[in-house]
Design a protein around this motif. Sequence first.
Motif: not given
Length: 97
Positions: A85-90, A37-45, A25-26
Amino acid sequence: MTSILNPQAMQRVLTHSDEYRRAVGLLNENWDPDDQPIYRNVLEAADVHFARQLQLAGLLAGTTDLSNYQSVNQLIMRHDQWFSPGARQALLAPFQD
């Protein structure tokens, strides 16, 4: 330069694990952080690191070259809400001294 994936990473690829689907997906810019439906599923480092491994191994090119600063910067500008934020940093770490 291509690299070889370790056995655990190859297992994730072969079984199309959640980690693999997140990396795909990335790399293909096909991610919806609000599809849960319950949480924001953002991409991580960890997603960024695995996506880079897939690109370096030549298994998945994707639409974004994670080894190119301009490409990464444009990805962040287009889809900033996708990343923790960790994904942006990575994403930016290889380009910082």
